[in-house]
Motif scaffolding. Structure first.
Motif, PDB file in Angstrom:
ATOM      1  N   ALA A   1      -0.695  66.178  95.181  1.00 58.31           N
ATOM      2  CA  ALA A   1       0.127  67.297  95.743  1.00 58.31           C
ATOM      3  C   ALA A   1      -0.320  68.068  94.178  1.00 58.31           C
ATOM      4  CB  ALA A   1       1.807  66.826  96.021  1.00 58.31           C
ATOM      5  N   THR A   2       0.621  67.762  92.842  1.00 58.65           N
ATOM      6  CA  THR A   2       0.359  68.387  92.348  1.00 58.65           C
ATOM      7  C   THR A   2      -1.485  68.551  91.615  1.00 58.65           C
ATOM      8  OG1 THR A   2       1.827  67.086  90.590  1.00 58.65           O
ATOM      9  CG2 THR A   2       0.358  68.248  89.271  1.00 58.65           C
ATOM     10  N   ALA A   3      -2.686  68.176  91.577  1.00 54.62           N
ATOM     11  CA  ALA A   3      -3.495  68.660  91.978  1.00 54.62           C
ATOM     12  C   ALA A   3      -4.002  69.530  92.886  1.00 54.62           C
ATOM     13  CB  ALA A   3      -4.504  67.444  92.074  1.00 54.62           C
ATOM     14  N   GLN A   4      -3.256  69.179  93.846  1.00 57.65           N
ATOM     15  CA  GLN A   4      -3.620  70.582  94.711  1.00 57.65           C
ATOM     16  C   GLN A   4      -3.098  71.925  93.936  1.00 57.65           C
ATOM     17  OE1 GLN A   4      -1.581  68.783  98.138  1.00 57.65           O
ATOM     18  NE2 GLN A   4      -3.768  67.943  99.108  1.00 57.65           N
ATOM     19  N   ALA A   5      -1.793  71.522  93.664  1.00 51.52           N
ATOM     20  CA  ALA A   5      -0.980  72.952  92.425  1.00 51.52           C
ATOM     21  C   ALA A   5      -1.451  73.593  92.337  1.00 51.52           C
ATOM     22  CB  ALA A   5       0.972  73.003  92.596  1.00 51.52           C
ATOM     23  N   ASN A   6      -2.532  73.097  90.943  1.00 56.52           N
ATOM     24  CA  ASN A   6      -3.493  72.924  89.467  1.00 56.52           C
ATOM     25  C   ASN A   6      -4.305  73.404  90.579  1.00 56.52           C
ATOM     26  OD1 ASN A   6      -1.639  71.833  88.379  1.00 56.52           O
ATOM     27  ND2 ASN A   6      -2.835  70.072  88.280  1.00 56.52           N
ATOM     28  N   ILE A   7      -5.060  73.718  91.478  1.00 56.36           N
ATOM     29  CA  ILE A   7      -5.978  74.365  92.072  1.00 56.36           C
ATOM     30  C   ILE A   7      -6.170  75.278  92.867  1.00 56.36           C
ATOM     31  CG2 ILE A   7      -7.916  74.389  93.851  1.00 56.36           C
ATOM     32  CD1 ILE A   7      -8.138  71.128  93.948  1.00 56.36           C
ATOM     33  N   ARG A   8      -4.684  76.369  92.377  1.00 62.69           N
ATOM     34  CA  ARG A   8      -4.152  77.419  93.665  1.00 62.69           C
ATOM     35  C   ARG A   8      -4.155  78.567  92.612  1.00 62.69           C
ATOM     36  NH1 ARG A   8       0.625  74.845  95.037  1.00 62.69           N
ATOM     37  NH2 ARG A   8      -0.180  74.231  97.666  1.00 62.69           N
ATOM     38  N   GLU A   9      -4.266  78.137  91.134  1.00 65.34           N
ATOM     39  CA  GLU A   9      -4.624  79.328  89.504  1.00 65.34           C
ATOM     40  C   GLU A   9      -5.687  79.420  89.569  1.00 65.34           C
ATOM     41  OE1 GLU A   9      -2.639  80.280  85.572  1.00 65.34           O
ATOM     42  OE2 GLU A   9      -1.960  78.336  86.575  1.00 65.34           O
ATOM     43  N   PRO A  10      -6.626  78.545  89.153  1.00 63.67           N
ATOM     44  CA  PRO A  10      -7.576  78.267  88.605  1.00 63.67           C
ATOM     45  C   PRO A  10      -8.839  79.292  89.843  1.00 63.67           C
ATOM     46  CG  PRO A  10      -7.554  75.949  88.001  1.00 63.67           C
ATOM     47  CD  PRO A  10      -6.673  76.697  89.006  1.00 63.67           C
ATOM     48  N   ALA A  42     -15.182  76.953  86.491  1.00 55.30           N
ATOM     49  CA  ALA A  42     -15.123  75.679  85.883  1.00 55.30           C
ATOM     50  C   ALA A  42     -13.761  75.424  86.116  1.00 55.30           C
ATOM     51  CB  ALA A  42     -15.527  75.731  84.275  1.00 55.30           C
ATOM     52  N   GLN A  43     -12.995  76.099  86.060  1.00 58.71           N
ATOM     53  CA  GLN A  43     -11.246  75.719  85.635  1.00 58.71           C
ATOM     54  C   GLN A  43     -11.628  75.095  86.963  1.00 58.71           C
ATOM     55  OE1 GLN A  43      -9.328  79.176  84.097  1.00 58.71           O
ATOM     56  NE2 GLN A  43      -9.631  78.574  82.265  1.00 58.71           N
ATOM     57  N   ARG A  44     -11.444  76.228  88.083  1.00 57.86           N
ATOM     58  CA  ARG A  44     -11.546  75.675  89.517  1.00 57.86           C
ATOM     59  C   ARG A  44     -12.025  74.391  89.994  1.00 57.86           C
ATOM     60  NH1 ARG A  44     -13.815  77.751  94.354  1.00 57.86           N
ATOM     61  NH2 ARG A  44     -15.750  76.728  93.107  1.00 57.86           N
ATOM     62  N   ASP A  45     -13.339  74.105  89.373  1.00 53.23           N
ATOM     63  CA  ASP A  45     -13.742  72.645  89.845  1.00 53.23           C
ATOM     64  C   ASP A  45     -13.555  71.702  89.124  1.00 53.23           C
ATOM     65  OD1 ASP A  45     -15.646  74.355  91.284  1.00 53.23           O
ATOM     66  OD2 ASP A  45     -16.985  74.242  89.396  1.00 53.23           O
ATOM     67  N   ALA A  46     -13.152  71.641  88.066  1.00 51.05           N
ATOM     68  CA  ALA A  46     -12.111  70.842  87.303  1.00 51.05           C
ATOM     69  C   ALA A  46     -11.087  70.044  88.366  1.00 51.05           C
ATOM     70  CB  ALA A  46     -12.394  71.084  85.814  1.00 51.05           C
ATOM     71  N   GLN A  79      -9.646  66.962  89.937  1.00 53.04           N
ATOM     72  CA  GLN A  79      -8.035  65.990  89.453  1.00 53.04           C
ATOM     73  C   GLN A  79      -7.839  65.696  90.921  1.00 53.04           C
ATOM     74  OE1 GLN A  79      -6.315  69.109  86.941  1.00 53.04           O
ATOM     75  NE2 GLN A  79      -7.799  67.740  85.063  1.00 53.04           N
ATOM     76  N   LEU A  80      -7.961  66.811  92.357  1.00 49.98           N
ATOM     77  CA  LEU A  80      -7.121  66.397  92.812  1.00 49.98           C
ATOM     78  C   LEU A  80      -7.947  65.281  93.992  1.00 49.98           C
ATOM     79  CD1 LEU A  80      -5.941  67.412  95.316  1.00 49.98           C
ATOM     80  CD2 LEU A  80      -7.254  68.804  96.691  1.00 49.98           C
ATOM     81  N   GLY A  81      -9.637  64.919  94.049  1.00 54.72           N
ATOM     82  CA  GLY A  81     -10.261  63.540  94.297  1.00 54.72           C
ATOM     83  C   GLY A  81      -9.748  62.983  93.801  1.00 54.72           C
ATOM     84  N   GLU A  82      -9.672  62.623  92.321  1.00 56.27           N
ATOM     85  CA  GLU A  82      -9.080  61.818  92.326  1.00 56.27           C
ATOM     86  C   GLU A  82      -8.054  61.049  92.297  1.00 56.27           C
ATOM     87  OE1 GLU A  82      -9.451  62.285  87.509  1.00 56.27           O
ATOM     88  OE2 GLU A  82     -11.916  62.316  87.549  1.00 56.27           O
ATOM     89  N   ALA A  83      -6.984  62.078  91.746  1.00 54.46           N
ATOM     90  CA  ALA A  83      -5.780  61.629  92.755  1.00 54.46           C
ATOM     91  C   ALA A  83      -5.854  60.975  94.108  1.00 54.46           C
ATOM     92  CB  ALA A  83      -4.503  63.131  92.504  1.00 54.46           C
ATOM     93  N   ARG A  84      -6.662  61.616  94.812  1.00 56.64           N
ATOM     94  CA  ARG A  84      -6.641  60.920  96.073  1.00 56.64           C
ATOM     95  C   ARG A  84      -7.463  60.092  96.296  1.00 56.64           C
ATOM     96  NH1 ARG A  84      -8.812  66.640  99.349  1.00 56.64           N
ATOM     97  NH2 ARG A  84      -6.480  67.523  99.922  1.00 56.64           N
ATOM     98  N   ALA A  85      -7.989  59.631  94.673  1.00 59.17           N
ATOM     99  CA  ALA A  85      -8.868  57.975  95.465  1.00 59.17           C
ATOM    100  C   ALA A  85      -7.493  57.212  94.731  1.00 59.17           C
ATOM    101  CB  ALA A  85     -10.187  58.479  93.932  1.00 59.17           C
ATOM    102  N   GLN A  86      -7.339  57.715  94.073  1.00 61.60           N
ATOM    103  CA  GLN A  86      -5.635  56.675  93.326  1.00 61.60           C
ATOM    104  C   GLN A  86      -5.347  55.982  94.402  1.00 61.60           C
ATOM    105  OE1 GLN A  86      -4.388  58.465  89.948  1.00 61.60           O
ATOM    106  NE2 GLN A  86      -5.587  57.851  88.931  1.00 61.60           N
TER     107      GLN A  86
END
Length: 423
Positions: free
Chosen positions: A195-204, A246-250, A254-261
């Motif tokens: 959820a945090t990673a999804q929120a972090n995507i919005r700004e980039p 680049a920021q958006r891709d990062a 992070q969202l993909g890694e969180a989902r993998a975890q």
């Protein structure tokens, strides 16, 4: 006158007598004379001295005279009667023959109604008890010939080892459950990270959208009026777009890694739950071992062939005692030629060698489908060698109808003589 009186004494003169009376008188005189001569000879024989040589032989004259006397005696004996001249003896023999014939016919008429054999014995499903765990017997609660019922405790094997293993398995179950709880918590943490990673995507993403819009506006303005927009502004807008992308891709990574975890944590939950199941199964197995340390009776019956004592070490499969069931029957091995008229349900009289004065009753229950030799360890191979036909025996089960059988000392293996009424 005296002479006349003597003549007239009532006897007829010798010449006037009947010839037959005269002959009888002469014979009587001869017999009397012979008797007198024999008496004289016997007396002379007693007075005669023995021979010097001690052989005790008489002279020939004496032998001849003795033979003559024997011949006279044989002549005096009446002749023997023939069998036909003895009617009473003939009647007795005839009666005896009639009795024998009638008795034989009656016996045959009676015997033909029955089939019997002495190749029979008492049978039953003997239950042989053996422990399923190894250990030392701490108690043996029964003895030979005692009657027991289902569920009754017979013996106990030392449970200290199996109890320790049970406790260890229970601890492993708790540990596996704790692992499941930890995995669930990790899943929750990873979900929050998603959820945090999804929120972090919005700004980039918003920065990227703004940079791309600025770049597009500058280029459009440059096409209309090349001098209106400097080249440096275009370069700055392009750089801002790249940076924002680049920021958006990062943030997306992070969202993909969180989902993998999250997925990894969920997999860990499955593994921990499998460990819980394995540990639980181990607990059940150890519980069975603890329960199997208590040996109980499965059926009603009498204890027999007990061969262990307290302190004996036993292993799985080792027979320690047996239970003879109360339900018994007769296995009779009749000749195959005796089964032509035998049918299921026919009444049977049973004589047990142990109780010869008591007659038990039963009925034919079933026939084995095959002679006894067909089930032998080495069946007969009649297709080879010389063949000699042998009458085979077929086991026949006879159920005992007496309800008081348990009152008598009867058990498997005892010899009996069943008699089946087939007619």
């Amino acid at each position: 006158m005296a002479d006349a009186d003597d003549k007239d004494d009532g006897k007829p003169p010798e010449d006037d007598r009947n010839p037959e009376d005269k002959a009888g008188n002469d014979k009587a005189k001869d017999d009397k004379a012979k008797g007198d001569d024999k008496a004289k000879d016997d007396k002379a024989g007693d007075d005669k001295p023995k021979d010097d040589d001690g052989d005790g032989d008489d002279d020939d004259g004496g032998d001849d005279e003795g033979d003559g006397d024997d011949a006279d005696k044989d002549d005096d004996k009446p002749p023997k009667k023939s069998l036909l001249q003895r009617p009473k003896l003939l009647i007795g023999i005839g009666v005896a023959l009639v009795v024998l014939i009638v008795g034989g016919v009656l016996w045959w008429l009676h015997a033909r109604q029955y089939e019997s054999t002495d190749d029979a014995y008492v049978d039953g499903h003997i239950v042989r008890l053996a422990p399923q765990v190894s250990g030392i017997l701490t108690s043996v609660l029964v003895d030979d010939n005692m009657i027991v019922g289902p569920g009754q405790l017979l013996a106990v094997v030392d449970t200290r080892t199996s109890s320790a293993r049970l406790q260890q398995s229970q601890a492993q179950v708790e540990q596996a459950k704790a692992g499941v709880a930890q995995a669930l918590a990790q899943v929750e943490v990873n979900r929050r990270a998603v959820a945090t990673a999804q929120a972090n995507i919005r700004e980039p993403q918003a920065n990227l959208d703004k940079a791309e819009a600025d770049l597009a506006r500058y280029r459009a303005l440059q096409r209309i009026e090349p001098t209106a927009v400097a080249g440096q502004q275009i370069d700055t807008a392009v750089a801002n777009v790249r940076t924002a992308r680049a920021q958006r891709d990062a943030a997306v990574r992070q969202l993909g890694e969180a989902r993998a975890q999250v997925k990894s944590a969920q997999t860990q939950i499955g593994a921990q739950r499998a460990q819980v199941s394995a540990a639980t199964a181990q607990v059940r197995a150890q519980g069975v071992d603890v329960a199997n340390s208590r040996i109980t009776a499965p059926i009603f019956g009498h204890i027999a062939n007990r061969n262990v004592e307290v302190g004996s070490y036993v292993t799985p499969g080792q027979q320690i005692m047996a239970i003879v069931p109360l339900k018994l029957w007769i296995t009779a091995n009749f000749k195959e030629t005796q089964l032509s008229l035998m049918r299921v349900g026919q009444p049977v009289d049973i004589r047990v060698d142990t109780l010869p004065d008591i007659k038990f009753h039963g009925h034919v229950a079933s026939f084995q489908r095959g002679a006894g030799q067909a089930f032998g360890l080495l069946p007969a191979e009649n297709a080879t060698g010389n063949f000699v036909k042998v009458v085979q025996r077929v086991p026949v089960r006879i159920d005992i109808d007496n309800t008081d059988l348990r009152s008598y000392p009867i058990g498997p293996g005892m010899s009996v003589v069943p008699t089946v009424k087939v007619r």
